[in-house]
Design a protein around this motif. Structure first.
Motif, mmCIF file in Angstrom:
data_model
loop_
_atom_site.group_PDB
_atom_site.id
_atom_site.type_symbol
_atom_site.label_atom_id
_atom_site.label_comp_id
_atom_site.label_asym_id
_atom_site.label_seq_id
_atom_site.Cartn_x
_atom_site.Cartn_y
_atom_site.Cartn_z
ATOM 1 N N LEU A 231 -2.094 4.461 -8.092
ATOM 2 C CA LEU A 231 -0.798 4.177 -7.923
ATOM 3 C C LEU A 231 0.277 4.027 -8.896
ATOM 4 C CD1 LEU A 231 -0.056 3.268 -4.936
ATOM 5 C CD2 LEU A 231 -0.281 1.078 -6.377
ATOM 6 N N GLU B 34 3.267 4.096 -13.114
ATOM 7 C CA GLU B 34 1.126 4.275 -12.676
ATOM 8 C C GLU B 34 1.042 3.176 -12.836
ATOM 9 O OE1 GLU B 34 1.042 7.616 -11.469
ATOM 10 O OE2 GLU B 34 3.418 8.417 -11.443
ATOM 11 N N PHE C 136 3.640 9.203 -1.559
ATOM 12 C CA PHE C 136 2.591 9.461 -2.879
ATOM 13 C C PHE C 136 2.874 7.810 -3.649
ATOM 14 C CE2 PHE C 136 3.441 13.318 -2.246
ATOM 15 C CZ PHE C 136 2.816 14.451 -1.692
ATOM 16 N N GLY C 137 3.716 6.599 -3.013
ATOM 17 C CA GLY C 137 3.211 5.197 -3.887
ATOM 18 C C GLY C 137 3.523 4.435 -2.913
ATOM 19 N N ILE C 138 4.361 3.252 -4.017
ATOM 20 C CA ILE C 138 5.096 2.161 -3.098
ATOM 21 C C ILE C 138 6.445 2.562 -3.293
ATOM 22 C CG2 ILE C 138 5.296 -0.145 -3.111
ATOM 23 C CD1 ILE C 138 2.567 -0.378 -4.042
ATOM 24 N N ARG D 52 0.940 -0.811 -0.194
ATOM 25 C CA ARG D 52 0.090 0.317 -0.046
ATOM 26 C C ARG D 52 1.074 1.303 -0.447
ATOM 27 N NH1 ARG D 52 -2.256 -2.574 5.881
ATOM 28 N NH2 ARG D 52 -0.437 -1.365 7.322
ATOM 29 N N VAL D 53 0.418 2.667 -0.665
ATOM 30 C CA VAL D 53 1.034 3.393 -0.640
ATOM 31 C C VAL D 53 1.815 3.918 0.581
ATOM 32 C CG1 VAL D 53 0.575 6.284 -0.229
ATOM 33 C CG2 VAL D 53 -1.035 4.803 -1.833
ATOM 34 N N GLY D 54 2.671 4.335 1.068
ATOM 35 C CA GLY D 54 4.359 4.507 1.957
ATOM 36 C C GLY D 54 4.881 3.030 2.158
#
Length: 152
Positions: free
Chosen positions: A74, A70, A101-103, A26-28
């Motif tokens: 995500l 992208e 904002f992402g992985i 998940r994000v982060g």
């Protein structure tokens, strides 16, 4: 008990490990990929990116230092820090934005200095003298719980 050692006798086993982990990202999140050259870090990253929906060519970020993908809404950033001279160079590569904002998938994470979150999933890839590959997972944050879900 949840396994933390994964034999990777072939690319299918590497893909299977990516299949288990990818849905729980998940994000982060940061997945730190450690190991010597040829141990399987990039193969794992490519497999994980495919599971998350990346299509087409997935080049190694060895020369560009970072490749960003992208996937829907995500962003997934794949960093290769092998050529970094200082962790300060991460600012120029958009490290903080990638985390926010992402992985983040990061090869050679030891070159990030103290910039890695403690809640990361660290995967240590190895290649023994006989050519057998394996991976050991070190789980920070809630990764133990998330991987329990993956194995249930």
């Amino acid at each position: 008990m949840l396994p933390n050692h994964f034999p990777l006798p072939d690319l299918a086993a590497t893909q299977a490990l990516a299949d288990l982990i990818a849905p729980h990202l998940r994000v982060g999140d940061v997945v730190a990929l450690q190991g010597e050259l040829g141990a399987g870090k990039t193969a794992f990253a490519r497999a994980l990116l495919r599971v998350r929906g990346v299509e087409g060519d997935i080049p190694s970020p060895t020369f560009t230092l970072v490749q960003t993908y992208e996937v829907g809404s995500l962003a997934i950033a794949h960093f290769d820090l092998y050529r970094l001279k200082s962790a300060d160079e991460l600012d120029e590569l958009g490290w903080d934005d990638a985390l926010a904002f992402g992985i983040v998938l990061v090869e050679w994470p030891e070159r990030a200095g103290g910039r890695l979150p403690l809640s990361r999933l660290s995967l240590k890839f190895s290649l023994d003298a006989g050519g057998a590959r394996s991976c050991v997972a070190e789980k920070g944050g809630d990764w133990d719980e998330r991987l329990c879900l993956a194995f249930s």
